[in-house]
Scaffold this active site. Sequence first.
Site, mmCIF file in Angstrom:
data_model
loop_
_atom_site.group_PDB
_atom_site.id
_atom_site.type_symbol
_atom_site.label_atom_id
_atom_site.label_comp_id
_atom_site.label_asym_id
_atom_site.label_seq_id
_atom_site.Cartn_x
_atom_site.Cartn_y
_atom_site.Cartn_z
ATOM 1 N N CYS A 1 51.810 54.120 43.263
ATOM 2 C CA CYS A 1 50.919 52.985 43.028
ATOM 3 C C CYS A 1 49.471 53.445 43.200
ATOM 4 O O CYS A 1 49.196 54.451 43.865
ATOM 5 C CB CYS A 1 51.233 51.895 44.055
ATOM 6 S SG CYS A 1 50.097 50.482 44.024
ATOM 7 N N THR B 1 47.433 52.159 45.110
ATOM 8 C CA THR B 1 47.218 52.143 46.560
ATOM 9 C C THR B 1 47.584 53.481 47.183
ATOM 10 O O THR B 1 46.912 53.961 48.099
ATOM 11 C CB THR B 1 48.064 51.015 47.184
ATOM 12 O OG1 THR B 1 47.668 49.777 46.603
ATOM 13 C CG2 THR B 1 47.867 50.949 48.684
ATOM 14 N N HIS C 1 44.851 55.819 46.790
ATOM 15 C CA HIS C 1 43.793 55.585 47.773
ATOM 16 C C HIS C 1 44.152 56.221 49.118
ATOM 17 O O HIS C 1 43.319 56.840 49.765
ATOM 18 C CB HIS C 1 43.562 54.083 47.977
ATOM 19 C CG HIS C 1 42.956 53.402 46.787
ATOM 20 N ND1 HIS C 1 41.818 53.868 46.158
ATOM 21 C CD2 HIS C 1 43.328 52.282 46.113
ATOM 22 C CE1 HIS C 1 41.523 53.056 45.143
ATOM 23 N NE2 HIS C 1 42.425 52.096 45.087
ATOM 24 N N ILE D 1 45.704 36.113 42.853
ATOM 25 C CA ILE D 1 47.115 36.523 42.770
ATOM 26 C C ILE D 1 47.358 37.661 43.751
ATOM 27 O O ILE D 1 46.656 38.664 43.730
ATOM 28 C CB ILE D 1 47.467 37.006 41.352
ATOM 29 C CG1 ILE D 1 47.110 35.941 40.302
ATOM 30 C CG2 ILE D 1 48.956 37.368 41.274
ATOM 31 C CD1 ILE D 1 47.966 34.725 40.267
#
Lengths: 345, 345, 345, 345
Positions: D41, D43, D46, D290
């Site tokens: 992902c 993420t 990161h 969302i």
Amino acid sequence: MATMIALVKASAAPGAEMQRVPVPEIGPRDVLVRVHTASICGTDLHIYGWDAWSQSRIHPPLVFGHEFCGHVERVGGEVEGLKQGDYVSADMHVFCGHCFQCRSGEAHICQFVKILGVDAPGCFAEFVKIPSANIVPLEAAISTDYGAILDPLGNAVQTVLAGPVAGRSVAIVGCGPIGLMAVAVARASGAGPVFAIEINEYRRGLARELGADYVLDPEKDDVAQVVRGHSQGGGADAALEFSGHPDGIHSAFQIVRPGGRVSLLGIPSKPVAMDLTKDIIFKGLTVQGINGRRLFDTWYQMIGLLSQKRLALEPLFTDRLRLSDFKTGMDRLREGRAAKVLLTP
Amino acid sequence: MATMIALVKASAAPGAEMQRVPVPEIGPRDVLVRVHTASICGTDLHIYGWDAWSQSRIHPPLVFGHEFCGHVERVGGEVEGLKQGDYVSADMHVFCGHCFQCRSGEAHICQFVKILGVDAPGCFAEFVKIPSANIVPLEAAISTDYGAILDPLGNAVQTVLAGPVAGRSVAIVGCGPIGLMAVAVARASGAGPVFAIEINEYRRGLARELGADYVLDPEKDDVAQVVRGHSQGGGADAALEFSGHPDGIHSAFQIVRPGGRVSLLGIPSKPVAMDLTKDIIFKGLTVQGINGRRLFDTWYQMIGLLSQKRLALEPLFTDRLRLSDFKTGMDRLREGRAAKVLLTP
Amino acid sequence: MATMIALVKASAAPGAEMQRVPVPEIGPRDVLVRVHTASICGTDLHIYGWDAWSQSRIHPPLVFGHEFCGHVERVGGEVEGLKQGDYVSADMHVFCGHCFQCRSGEAHICQFVKILGVDAPGCFAEFVKIPSANIVPLEAAISTDYGAILDPLGNAVQTVLAGPVAGRSVAIVGCGPIGLMAVAVARASGAGPVFAIEINEYRRGLARELGADYVLDPEKDDVAQVVRGHSQGGGADAALEFSGHPDGIHSAFQIVRPGGRVSLLGIPSKPVAMDLTKDIIFKGLTVQGINGRRLFDTWYQMIGLLSQKRLALEPLFTDRLRLSDFKTGMDRLREGRAAKVLLTP
Amino acid sequence: MATMIALVKASAAPGAEMQRVPVPEIGPRDVLVRVHTASICGTDLHIYGWDAWSQSRIHPPLVFGHEFCGHVERVGGEVEGLKQGDYVSADMHVFCGHCFQCRSGEAHICQFVKILGVDAPGCFAEFVKIPSANIVPLEAAISTDYGAILDPLGNAVQTVLAGPVAGRSVAIVGCGPIGLMAVAVARASGAGPVFAIEINEYRRGLARELGADYVLDPEKDDVAQVVRGHSQGGGADAALEFSGHPDGIHSAFQIVRPGGRVSLLGIPSKPVAMDLTKDIIFKGLTVQGINGRRLFDTWYQMIGLLSQKRLALEPLFTDRLRLSDFKTGMDRLREGRAAKVLLTP
């Protein structure tokens, strides 16, 4: 005075006849449309056959028919935004514009609605007079075949999209023309699985062509078991009833999951004994009555679907006839050998 | 082994009796609650009277009762966030937690629900065992009288608030205890006008006290005319059915406006012949089956209303008795001379 | 030619003046209304003061004013359902009737809207011309004081009822006249608790009178802590923003619970730096822009509330003046010493 | 003690390393899953790169990764309905189960959420420990490639289906992996037209493959004009923001029609200056934040779409690597040369 040919319910008896009648005169807010293609509805079949409902509602002589598309021939003096040659269809439910429903976004259930082709002259003719507020402009991308069936397609769209369907299981009970259109709309809208339930073999074949995942014959298949076995919530998320038959209605309530919705469009001719306790209350269902097409939300959604070619309804255009050959079309429909019969004046 | 007094449906016959029974043993995720006040539901009356439904559902011996509040006596080893002395009530619908409905925010219609006081021991006792997932902590601002009737009040709240009511006309058909609570909830939620329709004079008086704007006797008043005459849309925006009687159900569908909603909570004992075409489809209605209380949305709304004193239900607390005087309470309810009978063990 | 007195924005500079001007001529679908009572809006104050917005939007000379009630004086030849003497108000947002929004139940955000009193002559006069489609008939039960403030009250009603409020905690940020009306509407609709947040002491007093459960001064109180401490979901279920001030806007997003809604009506004069990640996305919020009044849903709800006396707004009617005393009214509003100033021509 | 290989964020610095670590021990309500396929992902990128957000949130050492599917290896003693060998995925948002949000159907925004792979060990390993309440059983019809990307696909499904899309125009701003999935979901759900707006040429190519009707480069195309020109309401019915970039966010608000919705999923790293007056209030917009996937509505919808083969996401499976080759995958993603990188332990 100019005249035109028209299919007229001439007297209070079965049948109808081609006549030459005056071209309608239009008022300042009306539009005269030259009919390109019309289509026969089940309601027209009732009027033609002169059933009990027709006898109570129809006042002959009447030019009937209410599914069509065409081009603007003339506009009244106060009509804005429309001009000769525009390609249009129309919602034939003429709403009053003044009642609570009309003033709060629900004109499709106007308390004083009149239906063109039922309560006033319709579209089985060379020309039809329509209030400008009822006209729907169409894009050229929507062929005249499709343009001629927007009335029933709108019924299907309103029924299917009256709740969420993407990624949801949808059961369609009764595959007459509107039920078949609903199969296509549900598929195009991401429903899955789509169950089509229909007694007539010919229609089951069309349901398959239009994209149903499971096509079931209630006389042979254990419909409830199949639907439950392929649904995630103990039944279909939505059951859409198009048959109007008590068996179809009971089936819809049986196969929907607790907390699901049942949308009723098919018109039963008599009261139906309902087990409200088991079928609605304990299940926590939502039941919706569907009438016409939302004005004009449903039309916008329909145009969105059609202009992007999300629907392939060609299998439904089974017959193309001249208006004067109407009898052939009525007969084929009555014999269950046709889906949509298109007529050109 | 510790014992307690309890009201027990001892055998498959009318009646019930006080017995000394073991205090329930709790599992790691259960809570034992010391009952402060309980209340008699119509369902308890059925169980007591041993009607057809009870005979098919209840397995004596059973401690029955499912409306109550109390204080936590003991918690299981894995229970978080609750401790001895906490003031609580509970939703007695024990949901499975695993089915589609439980996993998608609709546990109130769990496919495998069991009801404490019906399918397992209930609250007509000194102590009751509750799964911690069903416990609802209460604020001290909610008195024990109110705490004892949250189950039926939740039915009323769910029914009234299942659609918009502020500034909308609401008709309440049937003013038993839940219908009467619905009158108060509708008033507190800005409905206007609120119509209460009830045959029984005593209950009509209570409806008036609880804030109904128009109280109608269907045996004398022209209900449809009054409702239409005082509504903006040709009928009530919402008709809420609490009687379960075919006449009440038909009335609800008659007095609702086109495009309105009918919410059904009252349980008819037999199938009802419904004119779906006229009453639902052409009217474009939404019909809802209401079951239990939404978990726990309805409880949160109810606590919001009660903690701010938006509801004044005192007229409903007609009887306060010891649990051992249950017979008096059952009798008064059967004779239609009471609304809510509160019992203390 | 008949003339009338009117309050006219005569030139592109601060101020306004009483003038004698022609009575408006009406077209076939217009209605001429004799103004009974008008009311001063914040927008009128801007026009009077000639701020930047007014300079860009207003074309003097203009009869301004857009809040009023009155009686029908004359109707155009095609107007149905209205006659001389009828007691009416009107929504001053003149919608085109043809765009997508108008045709799908969202005429309040018509793409081609014109506002009477801003873009065309308004109601600070003896007579005002209104398209019949904009007229709202009123019941006699609604006094002319209330009739004169339906425009801002409709703003409040639309904002409050844009989501569920019964049994829900509602925070109202900014208690100008519309915020104060929202306090009353929220209370009448069962919200609880209702938090009113306002810097001005005079307005906080009015908020208390109108039924707020907690009245907070953001310069002294720890608003976020109080709101969270008295809400069930870690913040208010709904935060309604009426101040238009960046501090108020940030406060609204801070005090709403995860999954709640923020409805924005107050108009900031500049862009506002928003922490979308923390304040909207991670919180899963719904944010709504509120413009005008839904046509005519909001009006129907408002009439439902008023005809049943669910709102007691008397504390807001702080000043009653002759139209010619407009200067006094403008001054008192500018000094924050008035809520609604009623004017009679 | 059993050990396994895992990708570990070993220290507070850029990078990560393969380590042998203990197989997680499970509690009575946990499930141990043998990971079949995982996916990287943004993420994870990161965390790998150790950006400001990671530094503030991640506590090394940590097994990261949160997109995966696999088979049940072992279940805790109180787990019901799952057994060894079951094919499953999971929502990695561990919710508390007790807060208002968890108890009212909004567990996806639990006030006390912890994310596996971020706040606790994740799935870049041979085994991962998951609370049974988070497990989602999968049908065999869903391949392990699809099973590995259900977390981001769920983000896309939740964003697209947070409002009606069938027959509606939908603009997707930002075509990273989730935006690309949203293109496919919107198409499968009957949206039309679907606009994809993306700066990166490689991603625009993928958007075209996945079914976007119009693919626009904001650096060259006049996005607002194209969207308005091909929409019915003066802009898109829905604008879905996946870029998190201020330009993308502003674009979303510009191209949406009055009364439409903007759904925000992309995470801006700083506050964004918003013209609330023009972009939200006057337009009467609905804006949604969302976060994650609705538990478990979104999962059910996703399974409905996938089990019926309504989505063809093959173009997104650009890389298949061994977990130990993670560096290759991270690099390709950083260089914008990959969509979804699948990893097998």
